[in-house]
Design an enzyme around this catalytic site. Structure first.
Site, PDB file in Angstrom:
ATOM      1  CG  HIS A 121      -1.804   1.179   1.305  1.00 21.77           C
ATOM      2  ND1 HIS A 121      -2.030   1.840   2.473  1.00 21.77           N
ATOM      3  CD2 HIS A 121      -2.525   1.828   0.356  1.00 21.77           C
ATOM      4  CE1 HIS A 121      -2.854   2.851   2.257  1.00 21.77           C
ATOM      5  NE2 HIS A 121      -3.159   2.863   0.981  1.00 21.77           N
ATOM      6  CG  ASP A 132       7.932   9.248 -22.391  1.00 24.20           C
ATOM      7  OD1 ASP A 132       9.183   9.240 -22.254  1.00 24.20           O
ATOM      8  OD2 ASP A 132       7.260  10.300 -22.325  1.00 24.20           O
ATOM      9  CG  ASP A 174      -3.543   5.016  -1.590  1.00 19.69           C
ATOM     10  OD1 ASP A 174      -4.591   4.944  -0.917  1.00 19.69           O
ATOM     11  OD2 ASP A 174      -2.429   5.234  -1.069  1.00 19.69           O
ATOM     12  CG  MET A 207       6.736  15.289 -16.948  1.00 13.99           C
ATOM     13  SD  MET A 207       8.147  14.736 -17.938  1.00 13.99           S
ATOM     14  CE  MET A 207       8.933  13.627 -16.782  1.00 13.99           C
ATOM     15  CE1 TYR A 242      12.295  12.996 -16.185  1.00 14.69           C
ATOM     16  CE2 TYR A 242      13.515  15.047 -16.036  1.00 14.69           C
ATOM     17  CZ  TYR A 242      12.895  14.077 -16.796  1.00 14.69           C
ATOM     18  OH  TYR A 242      12.873  14.202 -18.154  1.00 14.69           O
ATOM     19  CE1 TYR A 289       6.667  17.654 -20.784  1.00 14.84           C
ATOM     20  CE2 TYR A 289       6.227  17.880 -23.129  1.00 14.84           C
ATOM     21  CZ  TYR A 289       6.877  18.302 -21.989  1.00 14.84           C
ATOM     22  OH  TYR A 289       7.753  19.364 -22.048  1.00 14.84           O
ATOM     23  CG  ASN A 329       7.313  10.078 -18.686  1.00 18.01           C
ATOM     24  OD1 ASN A 329       7.797   9.081 -19.184  1.00 18.01           O
ATOM     25  ND2 ASN A 329       7.700  11.303 -19.022  1.00 18.01           N
TER      26      ASN A 329
END
Length: 142
Positions: free
Chosen positions: A22, A30, A64, A74, A113, A131, A133
């Site tokens: 959890h 990417d 979650d 991102m 990052y 973009y 990610n």
């Protein structure tokens, strides 16, 4: 092979999904994401796009529900003219597997990052969209 589990999920990736607890996070990076230099645990999924991997992972992986945004993207760098239609694909896929509406957080690139460095694992994909990610925070299996 196992019945009911996507062939896109390698034994290594399945093991990592099982090990995660959890609030642990996994990054789907990417093709441009610096996965190897940021990962504590690196899984290669070359040749696979992120939408296909989300469709394979999310039937097995609860998000979650105790946080406002269990999915992080991102954000496009200010001044960059890149379009992000893949984000809508992500929203549709997440909604298919989670009845509760899920908020997506958009994080500045360098903050993303830094958060990725602390993720349980990073999956390096062949996704070509810019973009693309995404970070997933694992929830509780009920």
């Amino acid at each position: 092979m196992l019945k009911g589990i996507s062939h896109l999920l390698s034994p290594e990736l399945l093991k990592i999904l099982m090990e995660m607890g959890h609030a642990d996070e996994i990054v789907l990076g990417d093709a441009n994401f610096p996965a190897a230099s940021h990962a504590r645990r690196l899984v290669r999924a070359d040749g696979h796009g992120i939408p296909a991997l989300l469709n394979a992972i999310l039937p097995l992986f609860p998000l979650d529900t105790y946080v406002e945004s269990p999915v992080a993207l991102m954000a496009v760098t200010p001044g960059d003219t890149v379009e992000t239609p893949i984000w809508e694909d992500y929203r549709e896929i997440v909604q298919q597997f989670h009845a509760v509406p899920v908020e997506f957080d958009e994080m500045e690139r360098f903050s993303f990052y830094e958060r990725a460095k602390n993720a349980y694992a990073i999956v390096s994909t062949g996704e070509q969209a810019l973009y693309a990610n995404v970070i997933l925070k694992k929830g509780v299996v009920v």
